[in-house]
Write a protein that holds these residues in place. Sequence first.
Motif, PDB file in Angstrom:
ATOM      1  N   LYS A 212      32.561 -58.733 -26.033  1.00  0.00           N
ATOM      2  CA  LYS A 212      32.751 -60.053 -25.760  1.00  0.00           C
ATOM      3  C   LYS A 212      31.498 -60.850 -26.345  1.00  0.00           C
ATOM      4  CE  LYS A 212      36.271 -60.378 -22.457  1.00  0.00           C
ATOM      5  NZ  LYS A 212      36.673 -60.688 -20.941  1.00  0.00           N
ATOM      6  N   GLN A 213      31.750 -62.143 -27.038  1.00  0.00           N
ATOM      7  CA  GLN A 213      30.696 -62.702 -27.383  1.00  0.00           C
ATOM      8  C   GLN A 213      29.938 -63.538 -26.008  1.00  0.00           C
ATOM      9  OE1 GLN A 213      32.486 -65.427 -30.055  1.00  0.00           O
ATOM     10  NE2 GLN A 213      31.711 -64.423 -31.953  1.00  0.00           N
TER      11      GLN A 213
ATOM     12  N   MET B 270      28.038 -66.370 -24.506  1.00  0.00           N
ATOM     13  CA  MET B 270      27.230 -67.749 -24.799  1.00  0.00           C
ATOM     14  C   MET B 270      26.280 -68.057 -23.640  1.00  0.00           C
ATOM     15  SD  MET B 270      29.150 -67.783 -27.379  1.00  0.00           S
ATOM     16  CE  MET B 270      29.396 -69.571 -28.124  1.00  0.00           C
TER      17      MET B 270
ATOM     18  N   ARG C 148      35.151 -64.227 -25.295  1.00  0.00           N
ATOM     19  CA  ARG C 148      33.847 -64.956 -24.940  1.00  0.00           C
ATOM     20  C   ARG C 148      33.392 -64.738 -23.278  1.00  0.00           C
ATOM     21  NH1 ARG C 148      33.142 -70.040 -28.843  1.00  0.00           N
ATOM     22  NH2 ARG C 148      33.027 -68.602 -30.553  1.00  0.00           N
TER      23      ARG C 148
ATOM     24  N   GLY D 236      26.816 -63.700 -29.885  1.00  0.00           N
ATOM     25  CA  GLY D 236      26.622 -64.967 -28.782  1.00  0.00           C
ATOM     26  C   GLY D 236      25.535 -65.587 -29.201  1.00  0.00           C
TER      27      GLY D 236
END
Length: 250
Positions: A2-3, A5, A36, A231
Amino acid sequence: MKQLMAANWKMYKTAGEAREVADELVKLVGEVPEGREVLVIPPFTALYAVAGAMNHGTGFHLGAQNFYPEAEGAFTGEISPAMLRDACCSYALAGHSERRHVMGEDDAFIGRKVAYGLEQGLRMILCVGELLEERKAGRVEEVLRSQLEKGLSGVPQDVPAEDIVVAYEPVWAIGTGEVAGPDEIVHAHAFVRSVLVDLFGEKGHEIRIQYGGSVKPANCSEIIALDNVDGVLVGGASLQAESFSQIVKA
Ligand code: PEP
């Protein structure tokens, strides 16, 4: 993978201000985009306030900007990983350029923090990056390799890949409005990836590498699409819910 952020609020916002922005952020983001994760890293005094807001949104995580790598003791002014976990943190930063260059933390101490934080159940974000004079002197790879090798030297081989994150943050791009160009980011991230594979074998491909340095809504979608960018770590543009929510959804 998962990115990630992430919003680093540094030494900004009282608990009340932080809660207001976190509530607005959760509202504006709504559902965290597929693939994300959102991470908010407020000052210590705002951790509980922000945790209260994050409870309303899945895909939101809380992180700490710093800790001392001991369980407890006579360390006036410091905070432990267990205290941070108690305050709902799942991530922590180590090696941010402000701690390296303003507080004078060295690679050995940063490495101790990374290893101890992982041992205590925190996911660790190791920040690395070169100074402008190091870039001008053609020393980017040398600096990154050294910071990575020392920062990750105490990490056991069986630590899951998702527990380790590297943030590539060229120091000259942090808080300056000057973003590294796409070629510079791609080159640095590919190099970081190669060092991670040297250090951890196949698992090195699964470790997330964030970019940080003057990321804003206007440049985020271009940066996040680059090779090996998993990310972003955002300072200034994360302080307002409106701009950080745009970055989360970029
Ligand atoms: C940071 O604090 O890690 C950072 C990248 O700050 P800014 O986005 O303001 O450059």
